[in-house]
Structure formats: C-alpha cells, structure tokens
Write a protein that holds these residues in place. Structure first.
Motif, PDB file in Angstrom:
ATOM      1  N   ALA A 126      -9.993 -12.976   6.160  1.00  0.00           N
ATOM      2  CA  ALA A 126      -9.895 -13.136   4.707  1.00  0.00           C
ATOM      3  C   ALA A 126      -9.652 -14.594   4.327  1.00  0.00           C
ATOM      4  CB  ALA A 126      -8.773 -12.258   4.156  1.00  0.00           C
ATOM      5  N   ASN A 127     -10.294 -14.988   3.242  1.00  0.00           N
ATOM      6  CA  ASN A 127     -10.107 -16.299   2.627  1.00  0.00           C
ATOM      7  C   ASN A 127      -9.113 -16.124   1.475  1.00  0.00           C
ATOM      8  OD1 ASN A 127     -10.989 -18.981   2.820  1.00  0.00           O
ATOM      9  ND2 ASN A 127     -12.460 -18.757   1.168  1.00  0.00           N
ATOM     10  N   PRO A 128      -8.122 -16.979   1.320  1.00  0.00           N
ATOM     11  CA  PRO A 128      -7.118 -16.762   0.270  1.00  0.00           C
ATOM     12  C   PRO A 128      -7.629 -17.052  -1.128  1.00  0.00           C
ATOM     13  CG  PRO A 128      -6.702 -18.815   1.383  1.00  0.00           C
ATOM     14  CD  PRO A 128      -7.821 -18.157   2.130  1.00  0.00           C
ATOM     15  N   ASN A 129      -6.824 -16.684  -2.103  1.00  0.00           N
ATOM     16  CA  ASN A 129      -7.079 -17.012  -3.493  1.00  0.00           C
ATOM     17  C   ASN A 129      -7.138 -18.528  -3.669  1.00  0.00           C
ATOM     18  OD1 ASN A 129      -7.352 -16.345  -6.266  1.00  0.00           O
ATOM     19  ND2 ASN A 129      -5.199 -16.770  -6.590  1.00  0.00           N
ATOM     20  N   CYS A 130      -7.966 -18.984  -4.605  1.00  0.00           N
ATOM     21  CA  CYS A 130      -8.165 -20.421  -4.788  1.00  0.00           C
ATOM     22  C   CYS A 130      -6.869 -21.159  -5.104  1.00  0.00           C
ATOM     23  CB  CYS A 130      -9.201 -20.667  -5.880  1.00  0.00           C
ATOM     24  SG  CYS A 130      -8.944 -19.709  -7.380  1.00  0.00           S
ATOM     25  N   SER A 131      -6.016 -20.573  -5.915  1.00  0.00           N
ATOM     26  CA  SER A 131      -4.774 -21.252  -6.288  1.00  0.00           C
ATOM     27  C   SER A 131      -3.782 -21.295  -5.120  1.00  0.00           C
ATOM     28  CB  SER A 131      -4.136 -20.574  -7.502  1.00  0.00           C
ATOM     29  OG  SER A 131      -4.012 -19.183  -7.300  1.00  0.00           O
ATOM     30  N   THR A 132      -3.854 -20.307  -4.243  1.00  0.00           N
ATOM     31  CA  THR A 132      -2.963 -20.281  -3.086  1.00  0.00           C
ATOM     32  C   THR A 132      -3.372 -21.308  -2.042  1.00  0.00           C
ATOM     33  OG1 THR A 132      -2.635 -17.897  -3.405  1.00  0.00           O
ATOM     34  CG2 THR A 132      -1.985 -18.807  -1.279  1.00  0.00           C
ATOM     35  N   ALA A 133      -4.678 -21.437  -1.800  1.00  0.00           N
ATOM     36  CA  ALA A 133      -5.168 -22.285  -0.702  1.00  0.00           C
ATOM     37  C   ALA A 133      -4.649 -23.713  -0.821  1.00  0.00           C
ATOM     38  CB  ALA A 133      -6.693 -22.257  -0.671  1.00  0.00           C
ATOM     39  N   GLN A 134      -4.806 -24.319  -2.004  1.00  0.00           N
ATOM     40  CA  GLN A 134      -4.365 -25.703  -2.140  1.00  0.00           C
ATOM     41  C   GLN A 134      -2.848 -25.802  -2.093  1.00  0.00           C
ATOM     42  OE1 GLN A 134      -6.235 -25.977  -6.182  1.00  0.00           O
ATOM     43  NE2 GLN A 134      -4.393 -27.147  -6.712  1.00  0.00           N
ATOM     44  N   LEU A 135      -2.163 -24.785  -2.612  1.00  0.00           N
ATOM     45  CA  LEU A 135      -0.697 -24.824  -2.625  1.00  0.00           C
ATOM     46  C   LEU A 135      -0.127 -24.841  -1.216  1.00  0.00           C
ATOM     47  CD1 LEU A 135       2.004 -24.673  -4.194  1.00  0.00           C
ATOM     48  CD2 LEU A 135       1.805 -22.175  -4.041  1.00  0.00           C
ATOM     49  N   VAL A 136      -0.605 -23.940  -0.351  1.00  0.00           N
ATOM     50  CA  VAL A 136      -0.007 -23.861   0.991  1.00  0.00           C
ATOM     51  C   VAL A 136      -0.351 -25.072   1.845  1.00  0.00           C
ATOM     52  CG1 VAL A 136       0.210 -21.349   0.978  1.00  0.00           C
ATOM     53  CG2 VAL A 136      -1.885 -22.389   1.887  1.00  0.00           C
ATOM     54  N   VAL A 137      -1.483 -25.715   1.570  1.00  0.00           N
ATOM     55  CA  VAL A 137      -1.807 -26.964   2.277  1.00  0.00           C
ATOM     56  C   VAL A 137      -0.743 -28.019   1.980  1.00  0.00           C
ATOM     57  CG1 VAL A 137      -3.435 -28.904   2.361  1.00  0.00           C
ATOM     58  CG2 VAL A 137      -4.288 -26.572   2.483  1.00  0.00           C
ATOM     59  N   ALA A 138      -0.265 -28.040   0.735  1.00  0.00           N
ATOM     60  CA  ALA A 138       0.781 -28.991   0.346  1.00  0.00           C
ATOM     61  C   ALA A 138       2.151 -28.571   0.868  1.00  0.00           C
ATOM     62  CB  ALA A 138       0.814 -29.133  -1.172  1.00  0.00           C
ATOM     63  N   LEU A 139       2.427 -27.264   0.868  1.00  0.00           N
ATOM     64  CA  LEU A 139       3.760 -26.793   1.252  1.00  0.00           C
ATOM     65  C   LEU A 139       4.013 -26.862   2.758  1.00  0.00           C
ATOM     66  CD1 LEU A 139       4.209 -23.574  -0.950  1.00  0.00           C
ATOM     67  CD2 LEU A 139       5.005 -25.895  -1.431  1.00  0.00           C
ATOM     68  N   LYS A 140       2.998 -26.579   3.559  1.00  0.00           N
ATOM     69  CA  LYS A 140       3.178 -26.430   5.014  1.00  0.00           C
ATOM     70  C   LYS A 140       3.906 -27.608   5.675  1.00  0.00           C
ATOM     71  CE  LYS A 140       2.257 -25.481   9.423  1.00  0.00           C
ATOM     72  NZ  LYS A 140       3.138 -24.604  10.234  1.00  0.00           N
ATOM     73  N   PRO A 141       3.458 -28.858   5.500  1.00  0.00           N
ATOM     74  CA  PRO A 141       4.146 -29.957   6.196  1.00  0.00           C
ATOM     75  C   PRO A 141       5.582 -30.169   5.717  1.00  0.00           C
ATOM     76  CG  PRO A 141       2.515 -30.823   4.674  1.00  0.00           C
ATOM     77  CD  PRO A 141       2.302 -29.344   4.727  1.00  0.00           C
TER      78      PRO A 141
END
Length: 340
Positions: A126-141
């Motif tokens: 599954a590919n995530p929701n568009c708003s989630t994808a960019q958010l978790v890229v920022a949150l992860k590090p």
C-alpha cells in the motif's frame, strides 16, 4: 534484464505521473503497459519519449508481469488487485483500500523500508495518503533523535488531491468569478473552492473529525510508531498542485531548533530552505515537479517543554502518490525481485 511493469489508471493525474517518473528515474523496465477503463481504451499516454496506447484492464492477464502500479481508486482496486496478485504480479496500490490491512505493508521508503518484506502475504503493498507521506518523511529523522510524543498538524491541501474534476472546478470557478453570468456552482467540493478554503476533506466521522484526518493518524502510527499521538485538521485550499502542512511536534526530550535543522538537512528525501527573511521559505507553487519534501520555518515552540514548529511542502502528485509508488517499486526490485 529488466522488469515488466503495468500502470493501471494510466490516463488519470497520478497514473500519468507514474509513467513520467518511471521514465525520469530510468526504472529498469523491459516493458511498460498502460491500462485504463474501457471508456479510455486506446487513449495515448506518454512514457518518456514513447507513446503508449492504453489497454483495457478488464480481462487483462497479469501473468508474467512483475509489478503493477495501481491508481484506479478503491472500488476497481478491490476487483483487480487480487487478480493481479494471484497471477504473480506484485501490486503497489495508491488507493486507501489496503492501507490498514495488517497483512499489507504500508511503505514510505525513506521511513520504513524493512516493512516491505511483508509483501509476500498478499502480494500487495500500500501507498500512503498524500498528506501522510510528506509528513512522515519529515518526522522520521527527528523521531530517531528525540522520540516524538505528539504531533499537531494543519494541512493546506491542493485540489489535485481530489482528481482532475476538482482541478477543473477550481479553474472554472476562478474564471467565472470575473465573468458575470458564468459562475460555476460547487460540484466536486461542498462549497466554492475558488478564493476560499474548505475545512473538510473526505467524509465526517462520529467524533467530528474527517476521514482524511483519521487517515493521517492511523497511517503515521502504522508507518512510524504506534505510540505517537497525532491530531490533524485537513483543509482544501485553492492551489492546483502541492500540499503544505503546519506541523507542531512535542518530543520526549529537548531538541534544539538548530540541531533539528541540521538533522533534516541530512535526512533522505528532505530539502531544507529556512532563512529568516522575506521569501526564505518554500511555497507549494515552487515544489511542483520536484521529488523532495521541503522544510521551512523550523523554530522552537516556547509554549511546551520540548516543542518544535515547522512548515512542510511537497508535490502531492509526486511524493504524495506517484513518486512514492515508484520508489516502492525500486525498493522492491533491490530487495526482493532481483533480476539478471
């Protein structure tokens, strides 16, 4: 030796972007097939310097194909994804249908690449929701450094997230505003979107939140950490492409804004543009066609003990959909479907 790839929904906004990105990133494909519904049969779509004619997804035999990128919505996916998967083709699905299925990995390659090993349970990713994808890229590090307790996010989401008809509605309403007698009533949206903002994306739930807001919470927990608390307010804005998010993060331990900035500068998939001067930040218009998630306005939140605020912008048709799907395909190829 390359892969045999199918793009289902090739005539839509996301499907076309998938084809563009496969070509741009020189994905190792020996063959690419464009599928669409019967009404779009024969429509020509671009794949790099080639032109593909769409084939009918109804009755298509996925046998012998390695990867299918789906951008056809939940209902058609419910019908065709299990068929493709049962015929040995790994489905990477952009709809919400499988995101919350515990047997289907939900992947953002910069965040949880190891989860891809679980694709064998259903042959679906599954590919995530568009708003989630960019958010978790920022949150992860940042989560890796200081452990996130809680996130409060307000989104400013482009109309392209609702499809081509939504983009047409914004365009026609904008023109109609200046031409007497040519006003366009809301159709795709609940209220007029031109020169307006609408605090409502997807259906309302019993607790007063919308399903889009629930998706951000559920998906962040599945992708990043189930212990993270997240509350969202999702808003549609009169922008064609590019989602923006104002993000407030509370950590378990103190994280200095300068260290946060340095961490994000080194993070995969992130570009920091953060100058405290006029124009020293990124807006959605500037990120159209870009791969990265852009971060600006990084600053301490003095109202809580361990808080950071930031501004996060990305092309929702790319990182929020098509790019992430292609990145999953690349990850799948490297780790699981090695050829040659």
């Amino acid at each position: 030796m390359g892969y045999k790839v199918v793009v289902a929904g090739a005539t839509g906004n996301v499907g076309r972007e998938m084809l563009n990105i496969l070509a741009e990133r020189e994905f190792p494909a020996d063959e690419v097939v464009a599928l669409a519904s019967r009404r779009s049969l024969g429509t020509e779509v671009s794949y790099g310097d080639k032109t593909l004619k769409t084939k009918d997804i109804e009755g298509f035999d996925f046998t012998g194909y390695d990867i299918a990128l789906f951008a056809i919505g939940s209902e058609p996916t419910k019908k065709y994804a299990p068929i493709a998967a049962s015929q040995g083709c790994v489905v990477i699905d952009n709809s919400s249908l499988y995101r919350y299925d515990p047997q289907v990995p939900l992947i953002v390659p910069e965040v949880n690449p190891d989860a891809i090993e679980g694709y064998t349970k259903k042959n679906i990713i599954a590919n995530p929701n568009c708003s989630t994808a960019q958010l978790v890229v920022a949150l992860k590090p940042l989560h890796d450094r200081a452990k996130i307790k809680r996130v409060v996010v307000a989104t400013y989401q482009a109309v392209s997230g609702a499809g081509k008809d939504a983009m047409d509605e914004l365009w026609n309403q904008t023109k109609g505003t200046f031409v007497p007698g040519q006003e366009v009533a809301p159709s795709k949206f609940t209220k007029e979107i031109a020169f307006n903002v609408i605090p409502h994306i997807d259906v309302f739930l019993d607790d007063g939140s919308t399903k889009e807001e629930w998706k951000m919470t559920a998906e962040t927990k599945k992708i990043l950490d189930p212990k993270i608390k997240l509350t969202a307010t999702c808003v549609r804005v009169p922008v064609f492409v590019g989602h923006s998010e104002a993000v407030n993060i509370e950590f378990e331990e103190f994280l200095d804004e300068d260290e946060a900035r340095d961490i994000l500068r080194e993070a995969p998939g992130v570009l920091v543009v953060d100058k405290r001067e006029n124009g020293g930040y990124v807006t959605p218009k500037e990120v159209v066609g870009e791969y990265a998630t852009y971060i600006s306005r990084i600053r301490q939140d003095s109202t809580i003990e361990n808080g950071i605020n930031l501004w996060c912008v990305s092309d929702n048709l790319r990182k929020g959909a098509a790019l992430n799907a292609v990145q999953i395909a690349e990850l799948l190829g490297r780790r699981c479907l090695k050829k040659g």
